[in-house]
Design an enzyme around this catalytic site. Structure first.
Site, PDB file in Angstrom:
ATOM      1  N   CYS A  29     -16.326   5.002 -15.948  1.00 10.33           N
ATOM      2  CA  CYS A  29     -16.860   6.342 -15.741  1.00 10.33           C
ATOM      3  C   CYS A  29     -16.495   7.230 -16.925  1.00 10.33           C
ATOM      4  O   CYS A  29     -15.337   7.254 -17.348  1.00 10.33           O
ATOM      5  CB  CYS A  29     -16.242   6.895 -14.460  1.00 10.33           C
ATOM      6  SG  CYS A  29     -16.402   8.660 -14.265  1.00 10.33           S
ATOM      7  N   CYS A  58     -11.150  13.804 -14.777  1.00 10.76           N
ATOM      8  CA  CYS A  58     -11.268  14.025 -13.335  1.00 10.76           C
ATOM      9  C   CYS A  58      -9.979  13.665 -12.609  1.00 10.76           C
ATOM     10  O   CYS A  58      -9.485  14.434 -11.789  1.00 10.76           O
ATOM     11  CB  CYS A  58     -12.449  13.230 -12.812  1.00 10.76           C
ATOM     12  SG  CYS A  58     -12.417  12.839 -11.077  1.00 10.76           S
ATOM     13  N   CYS A 117      -9.739   8.757 -10.135  1.00 12.42           N
ATOM     14  CA  CYS A 117      -9.476   7.314 -10.263  1.00 12.42           C
ATOM     15  C   CYS A 117      -8.401   7.118 -11.314  1.00 12.42           C
ATOM     16  O   CYS A 117      -8.694   6.934 -12.489  1.00 12.42           O
ATOM     17  CB  CYS A 117     -10.725   6.582 -10.733  1.00 12.42           C
ATOM     18  SG  CYS A 117     -12.054   6.614  -9.562  1.00 12.42           S
ATOM     19  N   CYS A 160     -20.532   9.682  -9.559  1.00 20.49           N
ATOM     20  CA  CYS A 160     -19.183   9.148  -9.379  1.00 20.49           C
ATOM     21  C   CYS A 160     -19.277   7.657  -9.047  1.00 20.49           C
ATOM     22  O   CYS A 160     -19.977   7.261  -8.127  1.00 20.49           O
ATOM     23  CB  CYS A 160     -18.503   9.907  -8.247  1.00 20.49           C
ATOM     24  SG  CYS A 160     -16.938   9.195  -7.786  1.00 20.49           S
ATOM     25  N   GLN A 166     -12.301   6.923   8.175  1.00 19.82           N
ATOM     26  CA  GLN A 166     -11.888   6.159   6.992  1.00 19.82           C
ATOM     27  C   GLN A 166     -13.006   6.172   5.950  1.00 19.82           C
ATOM     28  O   GLN A 166     -14.181   6.088   6.298  1.00 19.82           O
ATOM     29  CB  GLN A 166     -11.583   4.712   7.388  1.00 19.82           C
ATOM     30  CG  GLN A 166     -10.406   4.567   8.344  1.00 19.82           C
ATOM     31  CD  GLN A 166      -9.067   4.673   7.632  1.00 19.82           C
ATOM     32  OE1 GLN A 166      -8.989   4.781   6.414  1.00 19.82           O
ATOM     33  NE2 GLN A 166      -7.993   4.642   8.405  1.00 19.82           N
ATOM     34  N   TYR A 177      -0.787   7.648  16.472  1.00 18.33           N
ATOM     35  CA  TYR A 177      -1.442   8.263  15.308  1.00 18.33           C
ATOM     36  C   TYR A 177      -2.877   7.717  15.244  1.00 18.33           C
ATOM     37  O   TYR A 177      -3.293   7.134  14.253  1.00 18.33           O
ATOM     38  CB  TYR A 177      -0.705   7.960  13.988  1.00 18.33           C
ATOM     39  CG  TYR A 177       0.782   8.244  14.010  1.00 18.33           C
ATOM     40  CD1 TYR A 177       1.280   9.504  13.685  1.00 18.33           C
ATOM     41  CD2 TYR A 177       1.696   7.243  14.360  1.00 18.33           C
ATOM     42  CE1 TYR A 177       2.634   9.763  13.707  1.00 18.33           C
ATOM     43  CE2 TYR A 177       3.056   7.497  14.382  1.00 18.33           C
ATOM     44  CZ  TYR A 177       3.526   8.754  14.054  1.00 18.33           C
ATOM     45  OH  TYR A 177       4.879   8.991  14.076  1.00 18.33           O
ATOM     46  N   GLU A 233      -2.571  11.308  19.342  1.00 18.46           N
ATOM     47  CA  GLU A 233      -2.996  11.936  18.083  1.00 18.46           C
ATOM     48  C   GLU A 233      -2.752  13.443  18.196  1.00 18.46           C
ATOM     49  O   GLU A 233      -2.984  14.045  19.222  1.00 18.46           O
ATOM     50  CB  GLU A 233      -4.490  11.618  17.863  1.00 18.46           C
ATOM     51  CG  GLU A 233      -5.235  12.496  16.893  1.00 18.46           C
ATOM     52  CD  GLU A 233      -4.712  12.426  15.465  1.00 18.46           C
ATOM     53  OE1 GLU A 233      -4.424  11.332  14.954  1.00 18.46           O
ATOM     54  OE2 GLU A 233      -4.567  13.515  14.857  1.00 18.46           O
ATOM     55  N   CYS A 265      -0.125   3.901   4.849  1.00 14.44           N
ATOM     56  CA  CYS A 265      -0.766   4.275   3.582  1.00 14.44           C
ATOM     57  C   CYS A 265       0.284   4.606   2.527  1.00 14.44           C
ATOM     58  O   CYS A 265      -0.045   5.111   1.468  1.00 14.44           O
ATOM     59  CB  CYS A 265      -1.739   5.429   3.786  1.00 14.44           C
ATOM     60  SG  CYS A 265      -1.004   6.834   4.600  1.00 14.44           S
TER      61      CYS A 265
HETATM   62  N1  SAH Z   1      -5.617   5.354  12.941  1.00 11.01           N
HETATM   63  C1  SAH Z   1      -6.582   6.318  12.493  1.00 11.01           C
HETATM   64  C2  SAH Z   1      -5.994   7.527  11.778  1.00 11.01           C
HETATM   65  C3  SAH Z   1      -4.794   7.327  10.908  1.00 11.01           C
HETATM   66  S1  SAH Z   1      -4.406   8.685   9.876  1.00 11.01           S
HETATM   67  C4  SAH Z   1      -7.654   5.645  11.669  1.00 11.01           C
HETATM   68  O1  SAH Z   1      -7.505   4.512  11.230  1.00 11.01           O
HETATM   69  O2  SAH Z   1      -8.707   6.247  11.445  1.00 11.01           O
HETATM   70  C5  SAH Z   1      -2.984   9.343  10.646  1.00 11.01           C
HETATM   71  C6  SAH Z   1      -3.279  10.233  11.820  1.00 11.01           C
HETATM   72  O3  SAH Z   1      -2.037  10.721  12.337  1.00 11.01           O
HETATM   73  C7  SAH Z   1      -4.099  11.472  11.493  1.00 11.01           C
HETATM   74  O4  SAH Z   1      -5.210  11.482  12.350  1.00 11.01           O
HETATM   75  C8  SAH Z   1      -3.150  12.650  11.805  1.00 11.01           C
HETATM   76  O5  SAH Z   1      -3.827  13.760  12.338  1.00 11.01           O
HETATM   77  C9  SAH Z   1      -2.218  12.044  12.813  1.00 11.01           C
HETATM   78  N2  SAH Z   1      -0.873  12.651  12.925  1.00 11.01           N
HETATM   79  C10 SAH Z   1      -0.125  13.213  11.958  1.00 11.01           C
HETATM   80  N3  SAH Z   1       1.090  13.539  12.431  1.00 11.01           N
HETATM   81  C11 SAH Z   1       1.124  13.177  13.731  1.00 11.01           C
HETATM   82  C12 SAH Z   1       2.118  13.245  14.757  1.00 11.01           C
HETATM   83  N4  SAH Z   1       3.312  13.767  14.517  1.00 11.01           N
HETATM   84  N5  SAH Z   1       1.810  12.746  15.964  1.00 11.01           N
HETATM   85  C13 SAH Z   1       0.587  12.210  16.215  1.00 11.01           C
HETATM   86  N6  SAH Z   1      -0.391  12.124  15.290  1.00 11.01           N
HETATM   87  C14 SAH Z   1      -0.132  12.602  14.058  1.00 11.01           C
END
Ligand code: SAH
Length: 488
Positions: free
Chosen positions: A72, A78, A81, A166, A289, A318, A339, A415
């Site tokens: 790119c 930017c 990346c 992009c 995602q 989460y 969540e 992550c």
């Molecule tokens: N498993 C999902 C999202 C993962 S991202 C997927 O694959 O799409 C992490 C998530 O944790 C986010 O949605 C965020 O809002 C949530 N989060 C952050 N802190 C948190 C907490 N203390 N308790 C519960 N959820 C939380």
């Protein structure tokens, strides 16, 4: 003794997430922008801190065999990346090593190499590490000559680089962005000006359901309505795939892209994507995602590590919009999701209904509050617990409750390998052994890496062959990261 302005020849042996090369002089790390692993370089030290320093790249003496020409033209400016100047194979190796190093040095897992399988990149089975993203957000503004520009913010600034092609985005974006620009010019719709807080169009946000080809275009505006809305619908519906057009109102002086109110001016207020046979309804503000191909790979690994027979009670902690919960529901007795964001849970419930999935229950709240409450007050149980926390990892209160709930397996999706390793160490001390794991490259050409590991309840502290001294300080020094959020 190294001081400011010292000139040195060094070899680059590692990189940061932001793509800076790291070379060491007697163990002291120097960060060198634009250098890659394997380069032999001449540098001048520009800044010294107690434990690390920065140096300017004066000359590449011998280029790394892994150095490539970025795909790119704006990749340097930017900054989206950060690894484009490194070959894709070398990027994968770098990410694998990062995961293994974290697990060894922070997690105390001496034989991490034999437990972590080869990274799954986007270079197999016809997949490509380019054009993989399903969501784009282009800021709109004007250049010095008053022309409308759209593209990306230059690294650490709010100057817009006028470029829409992009290489990690879906190719349709170019046509969409050009169509919006053409519309704005024809009907004299002014772009937003951050400084004076005037003008109308702030951002063009696009989302693509890769499974169906449906595209949502959302124009973020600094006004209550968009003039000539019918004309913009006319223009954008000429682009193949555009199924939903909405206007998001954001009149605040803020860096936040989307405001709270969204009005749909064409089609539904959502598009539907499908991953592994489960349909997901995505609205302009939904969390989803960004790499659908690798998401399926990641979730399939999570499912494999959950090792479900159909009788298990599973917790998806989460859970976001319940993507993993719904992916696992068909193979489990019941799935509970937790969540913190209420709108995400609304999406999770809607998605369960959309797929006619009846064995899920979702809780809004903090994992570290909901889990202890449900465990202590309602005596809930778990056979398998999946966690997918944000970068800072799991709260220790959540981990404590997970151990009390005594599941047979914990599947940890992460992550950030550093916080993963920290939490894996804690779980190891409390009877859960990391048996297998794999990194999945969800974000090619960026420094980020996603990892999923399986931890099995063995009741005692696992023996990771060679138990290493955990030296977290030393580790963070070498990667130049802020360790404050990662240590407990
Ligand atoms: N498993 C999902 C999202 C993962 S991202 C997927 O694959 O799409 C992490 C998530 O944790 C986010 O949605 C965020 O809002 C949530 N989060 C952050 N802190 C948190 C907490 N203390 N308790 C519960 N959820 C939380």
């Amino acid at each position: 003794m190294i001081t400011k302005n010292t000139k040195l020849d060094i070899t680059i042996t590692d990189m940061t997430n932001e793509g800076e090369g790291i070379g060491k002089v007697d163990g002291f790390p120097l960060f060198v922008k634009d250098a890659v692993i394997g380069d032999r370089v001449k540098v001048t030290v520009t800044k010294l801190k107690k434990n690390y320093g920065y140096a300017h790249l004066d000359k590449v003496i011998k280029a790394s065999p892994d150095r490539v020409e970025p795909n790119c033209p704006v990749s340097k400016r930017c900054g989206g990346c950060s690894l484009q100047h490194l070959s894709y194979e070398a990027q994968l190796k770098f990410k694998y090593n990062k995961v293994v190093n974290c697990l060894k040095r922070i997690g105390g897992i001496g034989d991490a190499e034999s437990r972590i399988k080869d990274i799954i990149g986007m270079n197999k089975d016809g997949s490509s590490p380019w054009n993989y993203r399903n969501k784009a957000q282009f800021p709109v503004g004007r250049d010095k000559d008053n022309n409308i520009v759209t593209g990306f913010y230059a690294m650490r600034s709010h100057d817009i680089i006028n470029y829409s092609d992009c290489k990690i985005q879906h190719p349709s974006n170019v046509e969409i962005v050009e169509a919006v620009k053409g519309f704005m010019e024809e009907y004299a719709i002014p772009p937003y000006d951050e400084v004076s807080h005037t003008g109308i169009v702030r951002h063009i946000v696009t989302r693509i359901a890769v499974s169906s080809g449906e595209i949502m275009v959302c124009l973020v505006i600094n006004a209550d309505s968009l003039p000539y809305a019918d004309e913009v619908v006319d223009t954008l519906t000429r682009v193949d795939g555009v199924a939903s057009i909405c206007i998001n109102i954001n009149k605040d002086k803020t860096n936040r892209i989307l405001g709270d109110k969204t009005v749909t001016i064409y089609g539904n207020d959502y598009i539907i994507d499908s991953i592994g046979g489960v349909n997901y309804r995505i609205q302009a503000r939904s969390f989803y995602q960004v790499n659908p191909v690798q998401t399926e790979v990641l979730y399939s690994k999570a499912l494999e590590y959950a090792d479900l027979s159909g009788d298990e009670v599973v917790w998806d902690v989460y859970c976001g919009i319940g993507t993993i919960s719904l992916f696992l529901a068909g193979k489990a007795k019941h799935v509970y999701g937790v969540e913190i964001v209420p709108e995400a849970i609304d999406d999770a419930i809607a998605n369960a209904e959309l797929n006619d999935i009846k064995n899920t229950t979702f809780y809004v709240g903090k994992a570290e509050e909901v889990l202890p409450r449900e465990y202590e007050e309602h005596n809930v149980s778990a056979d398998v617990i999946v966690v997918d926390p944000p970068r800072k990892g799991c709260d220790v209160k959540a981990l404590e409750t997970i151990v009390k709930m005594n599941p047979a397996r914990v599947v940890y999706v992460s992550c950030d390998p550093a916080t993963l390793a920290r939490d894996v160490k804690w779980l190891g001390e409390n009877g859960y052994e990391l048996v297998e794991g794999v990194a999945v490259d969800m974000f090619p050409h960026t420094g980020h890496v996603e990892t999923v590991v399986q931890l099995v309840n063995i009741g005692v502290k696992p023996d990771y062959t060679v138990r290493l001294e955990v030296d977290v300080d030393e580790f963070y020094k070498t990667v130049g990261e802020d360790k404050s959020q990662k240590q407990r």
